[in-house]
Write a protein that holds these residues in place. Sequence first.
Motif, mmCIF file in Angstrom:
data_model
loop_
_atom_site.group_PDB
_atom_site.id
_atom_site.type_symbol
_atom_site.label_atom_id
_atom_site.label_comp_id
_atom_site.label_asym_id
_atom_site.label_seq_id
_atom_site.Cartn_x
_atom_site.Cartn_y
_atom_site.Cartn_z
ATOM 1 N N ASN A 144 67.896 47.160 45.554
ATOM 2 C CA ASN A 144 67.591 47.072 44.124
ATOM 3 C C ASN A 144 68.859 47.355 43.316
ATOM 4 N N CYS A 145 69.183 46.472 42.392
ATOM 5 C CA CYS A 145 70.453 46.585 41.647
ATOM 6 C C CYS A 145 70.224 46.416 40.146
ATOM 7 N N MET A 146 69.242 47.169 39.654
ATOM 8 C CA MET A 146 68.911 47.135 38.222
ATOM 9 C C MET A 146 69.502 48.354 37.505
ATOM 10 N N GLY A 147 70.770 48.621 37.792
ATOM 11 C CA GLY A 147 71.398 49.816 37.230
ATOM 12 C C GLY A 147 71.036 51.054 38.021
ATOM 13 N N ASP A 148 70.746 50.885 39.305
ATOM 14 C CA ASP A 148 70.316 51.999 40.159
ATOM 15 C C ASP A 148 71.501 52.881 40.556
ATOM 16 N N VAL A 149 71.319 54.172 40.385
ATOM 17 C CA VAL A 149 72.318 55.159 40.800
ATOM 18 C C VAL A 149 71.734 55.910 41.995
ATOM 19 N N TYR A 150 72.249 55.606 43.185
ATOM 20 C CA TYR A 150 71.761 56.235 44.411
ATOM 21 C C TYR A 150 72.617 57.463 44.719
ATOM 22 N N HIS A 158 71.818 45.630 53.128
ATOM 23 C CA HIS A 158 71.060 45.325 51.906
ATOM 24 C C HIS A 158 71.995 45.160 50.706
ATOM 25 N N ALA A 159 73.023 46.006 50.671
ATOM 26 C CA ALA A 159 73.961 45.969 49.540
ATOM 27 C C ALA A 159 74.705 44.637 49.473
ATOM 28 N N VAL A 160 75.100 44.101 50.625
ATOM 29 C CA VAL A 160 75.820 42.824 50.635
ATOM 30 C C VAL A 160 74.936 41.706 50.101
ATOM 31 N N HIS A 161 73.636 41.754 50.421
ATOM 32 C CA HIS A 161 72.723 40.757 49.865
ATOM 33 C C HIS A 161 72.690 40.850 48.346
ATOM 34 N N SER A 162 72.764 42.056 47.811
ATOM 35 C CA SER A 162 72.798 42.227 46.354
ATOM 36 C C SER A 162 74.073 41.627 45.762
ATOM 37 N N LEU A 163 75.181 41.766 46.490
ATOM 38 C CA LEU A 163 76.435 41.168 46.020
ATOM 39 C C LEU A 163 76.301 39.647 45.927
ATOM 40 N N GLU A 164 75.620 39.076 46.913
ATOM 41 C CA GLU A 164 75.410 37.625 46.905
ATOM 42 C C GLU A 164 74.622 37.194 45.660
ATOM 43 N N HIS A 165 73.792 38.090 45.143
ATOM 44 C CA HIS A 165 73.002 37.800 43.941
ATOM 45 C C HIS A 165 73.777 38.036 42.643
ATOM 46 N N GLY A 166 75.019 38.477 42.765
ATOM 47 C CA GLY A 166 75.834 38.677 41.557
ATOM 48 C C GLY A 166 75.977 40.113 41.119
ATOM 49 N N ALA A 167 75.556 41.068 41.965
ATOM 50 C CA ALA A 167 75.684 42.478 41.601
ATOM 51 C C ALA A 167 77.100 42.991 41.861
ATOM 52 N N ASN A 191 71.798 49.270 33.722
ATOM 53 C CA ASN A 191 72.417 47.958 33.522
ATOM 54 C C ASN A 191 72.153 47.041 34.717
ATOM 55 N N GLU A 192 71.472 45.944 34.455
ATOM 56 C CA GLU A 192 71.130 45.012 35.520
ATOM 57 C C GLU A 192 72.373 44.455 36.194
ATOM 58 N N LYS A 193 72.258 44.198 37.496
ATOM 59 C CA LYS A 193 73.332 43.677 38.340
ATOM 60 C C LYS A 193 74.404 44.724 38.625
ATOM 61 N N LEU A 194 74.041 45.993 38.488
ATOM 62 C CA LEU A 194 74.940 47.083 38.851
ATOM 63 C C LEU A 194 74.197 48.086 39.714
ATOM 64 N N MET A 195 74.928 48.699 40.655
ATOM 65 C CA MET A 195 74.386 49.793 41.457
ATOM 66 C C MET A 195 75.563 50.610 41.976
ATOM 67 N N MET A 196 75.298 51.861 42.351
ATOM 68 C CA MET A 196 76.352 52.716 42.891
ATOM 69 C C MET A 196 75.765 53.666 43.918
ATOM 70 N N SER A 197 76.626 54.081 44.860
ATOM 71 C CA SER A 197 76.202 55.012 45.902
ATOM 72 C C SER A 197 77.434 55.647 46.535
ATOM 73 N N PRO A 198 77.285 56.822 47.124
ATOM 74 C CA PRO A 198 78.393 57.408 47.895
ATOM 75 C C PRO A 198 78.614 56.609 49.176
ATOM 76 N N PHE A 199 79.848 56.677 49.692
ATOM 77 C CA PHE A 199 80.179 55.906 50.902
ATOM 78 C C PHE A 199 81.170 56.726 51.721
ATOM 79 N N GLU A 200 80.799 57.000 52.968
ATOM 80 C CA GLU A 200 81.659 57.789 53.851
ATOM 81 C C GLU A 200 82.879 56.990 54.309
ATOM 82 N N ALA A 243 69.300 34.804 40.215
ATOM 83 C CA ALA A 243 69.018 35.553 41.446
ATOM 84 C C ALA A 243 68.547 36.958 41.092
ATOM 85 N N LEU A 244 67.544 37.436 41.809
ATOM 86 C CA LEU A 244 66.887 38.697 41.453
ATOM 87 C C LEU A 244 67.713 39.923 41.833
ATOM 88 N N CYS A 245 67.534 40.979 41.022
ATOM 89 C CA CYS A 245 68.085 42.281 41.358
ATOM 90 C C CYS A 245 66.964 43.319 41.426
#
Length: 264
Positions: A144-150, A158-167, A191-200, A243-245
């Motif tokens: 989900n990439c509707m301005g989600d802050v994880y 899953h994240a790469v699929h969101s990138l394909e949708h324009g996120a 904000n639609e088409k944006l998401m963030m998360s920590p990454f090791e 493309a959906l987010c």
Amino acid sequence: MSISTPGGPERRPTVVSTGKKPAAGRPSAGAKAGSGKPAGNARTGGKGPRKPIAPVKVSQGRSWGPIALFTAVGLLAVAIIGYGAWATFQGSKPWDDRADAINGIVNFRKSDKSLVEGGKHQQGAITYAQQPPVAGPHNNSWQNCMGDVYDAPIASEHAVHSLEHGAVWITYRPDLPADQVEKLAAKVRGNEKLMMSPFEGLDKPISLQAWGYQLKVDNADDGRIDEFIKTLKVNASIEGPTALCNQGVTATGPAPRDLQPQQQ
């Protein structure tokens, strides 16, 4: 002439002064005849005509205050007009040209064209050459990439699929200071088409991904973050702007979830 009176001595006539001035052109009784000097001027005290007085010139310096003000206003106007023209020119350039102009950006669309081919759905865990990944095979379900802050890591598949949708996916080291994390979250949240998360395991504190593009920076105040988002959000999609987010995976955790219905 003498006047005699009967029975008395002769008497001289008495002269009576009338107070009248002598007629014009006649010298007064007290004036010296033939002196040749003109009569004195009452305004000059009898010393003759007064010499003309030369005007005194007062030196007046330039008023530098108004000049400096007008100069500053003129320079400001020129700067505003110049920036407006530059911004208009920049905005008229194709989005991919503007993306390439971002300092430090890596364009995998040029270096690995097979990587950015879309539609490669794959179940299970996927090994990516880039960390975080920017394109390639991905899970059927998008994040989900509707301005989600994880607040925890999410599955790259899953994240790469969101990138394909324009996120645009913003990732950061788990030890990034809280104020820096909040600055990033403020750009993403809602904000639609944006998401963030920590990454090791990031080699830079912050890394931004769009489909086929990556930018790594040292802190959340870097102006290139906003430029990356503005230029690549939606534009980098190979699925189109529709493309959906929403309706995506909202769970966290590094393992992908094999949810079959989502195929877009």
